[in-house]
Design a protein around this motif. Structure first.
Motif, short mmCIF file in Angstrom:
data_model
loop_
_atom_site.label_atom_id
_atom_site.label_comp_id
_atom_site.label_asym_id
_atom_site.label_seq_id
_atom_site.Cartn_x
_atom_site.Cartn_y
_atom_site.Cartn_z
N SER A 151 0.88 -1.07 0.09
CA SER A 151 0.08 0.24 0.12
C SER A 151 0.92 1.18 0.01
O SER A 151 1.83 1.28 0.81
N TRP A 152 0.49 2.00 -0.93
CA TRP A 152 1.23 3.46 -0.94
C TRP A 152 0.94 4.32 0.11
O TRP A 152 1.95 5.14 0.82
N TRP A 153 -0.18 4.20 0.57
CA TRP A 153 -1.06 5.17 1.82
C TRP A 153 -0.83 4.80 3.00
O TRP A 153 -1.12 5.27 4.02
N GLY A 154 -1.26 3.36 3.31
CA GLY A 154 -1.22 2.88 4.49
C GLY A 154 -0.28 1.55 4.74
O GLY A 154 0.61 1.29 4.15
N TRP A 155 -0.49 0.84 5.79
CA TRP A 155 0.35 -0.13 6.39
C TRP A 155 0.41 -1.41 5.41
O TRP A 155 -0.96 -1.82 4.88
N MET A 202 5.89 9.74 2.68
CA MET A 202 5.59 9.78 4.22
C MET A 202 5.87 8.31 4.86
O MET A 202 6.21 7.17 3.97
N GLY A 203 5.86 8.21 5.96
CA GLY A 203 5.94 6.94 6.67
C GLY A 203 4.66 6.30 6.83
O GLY A 203 3.61 6.35 5.93
N LYS A 204 4.46 5.36 8.00
CA LYS A 204 2.93 4.93 8.25
C LYS A 204 2.41 5.04 9.53
O LYS A 204 1.94 4.37 10.14
N GLU A 222 10.33 12.02 5.68
CA GLU A 222 9.42 12.99 4.92
C GLU A 222 10.16 14.16 5.26
O GLU A 222 11.02 14.56 5.90
N TYR A 223 9.81 15.06 4.34
CA TYR A 223 10.62 16.42 4.04
C TYR A 223 9.52 17.35 4.51
O TYR A 223 8.35 17.35 4.10
N ARG A 224 9.95 18.28 5.51
CA ARG A 224 9.22 19.25 5.99
C ARG A 224 9.84 20.75 5.80
O ARG A 224 10.96 20.72 6.57
#
Length: 534
Positions: A15-19, A83-85, A142-144
């Motif tokens: 999954s690109w967006w979730g676990w 992002m991470g998870k 991630e980059y902030r």
């Protein structure tokens, strides 16, 4: 003796967006059923986000021709590296607000390509975010910010081989991009294991474990990745750091200690010599029920201070026991397990159960020495442990705020710390949402001098403001931890989310030394900006 990497799950889509895997996520009906358990959640689940709906901009930089073959600008790959998870990451993806998506993703195949990419990034003002399995739950990948021209995600998973095994010394030279199953599949034919199994085992890499000082599944003994390190190879913008292979050394401050836990801010860990061991052949486990949680804490403390060294010594409070299916009568449950590569462990389990009974626990007769769980409570907990991140994502689709945080403190502070977290975090969640929250606790790791409590918070969120709600709850949790002088994190790392707590915990002279090391090793300030230090 090199081995060939393999992973039986390579064909499953991540999954690109979730676990985890896409085919393991709860469907809409299961999400709705989960939401019914938390009054105030959405009537129907949020749709699964699509990369096509994201604001994926054109890359702001072009890689040099010599490196173009290891770099991609594919939107789907870039989104999966944004992002991470953590819960914050999942809900931002569901709401279509993933944050800064990297301009490029690189998959270097060796140290030289890593060094060349760092040189290029330094010359062009490109931030480099080292990336393993992407399982960070603290904003570590991630980059902030907006101070860099572009962002490159440096994915190490192409560097995934066990390069060499020293059977005489029980160690192996392993590339940092090896995911847990890939690493273990290469050690297994030799009868060996690293024996490091975090909950993210399937989706995290050796380099990620080292960079974050990860904790494994085992509760006592050598459970932290630090304990397995023999030497490290780290590529930095200032050069390559390779420490000697030694069983121990008193020669000044350890160079490995500088990079363990540095979270990619000082250099890129590319390989390591790791201490490995024979695979266990003897196992036994059982559960113990307690009507008094504080007496259960006393039992665990006694076990931790004994010489029994259980592999698993996980105490679940009544809420956690109910959630995992380990108990349904309001009891707290202690999950005990022992294992060995050389001798049966039944006697150790029997002694541990006697000790638990002396503190008011209700324990069965010891299970036979075998590879299966000792009773149904153990099996229920184990299944729930692996399934929980997927259920969290299902509840997130229902607009719920569901997340965990963990800490560690000395035994004299543990009882009051746990009570205060339940009270103060529950109050903060009610204030932020208007809904009562569930705040559960379990002990994941125990030491002779303290323990690591792990908390789960679940509450219906404010639709559209779920991230803000969690930030309010997390701030309240951090305040409680600081008041009790409990660490901001036992094994989840610092990342960006724990920076305020880490800054309070870290001595000022050490902060000065860390900044000096950052300036010396990363003079252009390109490596994971904002992690650990500014």
């Amino acid at each position: 003796m090199p081995a060939t990497p393999s992973d039986p799950n390579l064909t499953r889509a991540r999954s690109w967006w979730g676990w985890g895997y896409t085919d393991a996520h709860p469907d809409d009906a299961e999400c709705t059923a989960l939401g019914a358990l938390l009054p105030g959640t959405l009537a129907r689940p949020l749709p699964i986000p699509r990369v096509a709906d994201l604001p994926v901009a054109r890359p702001g930089v072009t890689p040099p021709p010599a490196l173009a073959h290891v770099v991609t600008a594919d939107p789907g790959i870039r989104a999966a590296h944004a992002m991470g998870k953590a819960y914050r990451d999942v809900i931002r993806a569901l709401r279509g607000r993933p944050g800064r998506i990297p301009d490029l993703v690189a998959h270097p195949a060796d140290d030289q390509q890593v060094a060349d990419l760092l040189d290029w990034a330094g010359e062009h003002g490109v931030a480099v975010i080292p990336f393993g399995g992407g399982s960070s739950v603290v904003g570590g990948v991630e980059y902030r910010g907006d101070t860099h021209r572009a962002v490159l995600s440096l994915d190490l998973t192409s560097m995934n081989r066990v390069l060499e095994i020293d059977t005489s010394g029980g160690s192996a030279r392993i590339q940092a991009g090896a995911l847990g199953p890939v690493l273990e599949s290469q050690l297994k034919p030799h009868g060996l294991t690293l024996r490091h199994f975090p909950q993210s085992f399937e989706f995290s890499t050796l380099g990620g474990w080292l960079a974050t000082r990860a904790g494994g599944h085992y509760a006592t003994g050598r459970t932290r990745i630090d304990d397995f390190v023999q030497s490290l190879n780290v590529v930095t913008p200032a050069g390559v750091s390779t420490s000697w292979r030694l069983p121990a050394s008193g020669a000044g401050p350890s160079p490995d200690r500088l990079f363990l836990g540095s979270e990619g801010s000082l250099g890129v860990i590319t390989e390591a010599w790791m201490r490995v061991q024979e695979r266990p052949r003897h196992k036994a486990s059982a559960s113990v029920a307690f009507t008094d949680f504080h007496r259960a804490l006393d039992a665990v403390r006694a076990l931790a201070r004994s010489d029994l060294a259980p592999a698993n010594c996980r105490l679940l409070d009544p809420g956690e026991a109910l959630l995992s299916g380990a108990a349904h009568d309001g009891a707290a449950v202690l999950v005990l397990g022992f294992e060995s590569a050389t001798a049966p462990v039944n006697d150790r389990l029997a002694t541990a159960l006697d000790l638990a009974r002396a503190h008011g626990g209700r324990a069965p007769s010891p299970a036979a020495d075998r590879d299966t769980p000792g009773d149904t409570a153990v099996g229920a907990w184990r299944s729930a442990f692996l399934r929980m991140p997927y259920l969290r994502d299902g509840l997130a689709r229902m607009g719920a705020v569901v997340e965990t945080f963990e800490t560690a403190a000395t035994w004299d502070r543990i009882p009051e710390l746990i009570d205060d977290v339940r009270t103060q975090v529950g109050a903060a969640a009610l204030k932020a949402t208007g809904h009562p929250a569930t705040v559960n606790c379990r002990l994941t790791h125990v030491y002779p001098d303290g323990a690591a409590p792990y908390f789960t918070v679940a509450v219906a969120g404010r639709p559209g403001d779920e991230v803000e709600v969690w930030d309010e709850i997390k701030a309240a949790a951090n305040d409680v931890l600081h008041r009790h002088r409990a660490t901001i994190t036992h094994h989840h790392a610092v990342g960006r989310d724990h920076r305020p707590g880490y800054d309070l915990q870290r001595p000022q002279p050490f902060a000065l030394a860390l900044r000096a090391a950052k300036n010396a090793l990363d003079p252009h300030g390109i490596l994971n900006p904002g992690v650990l230090i500014d």
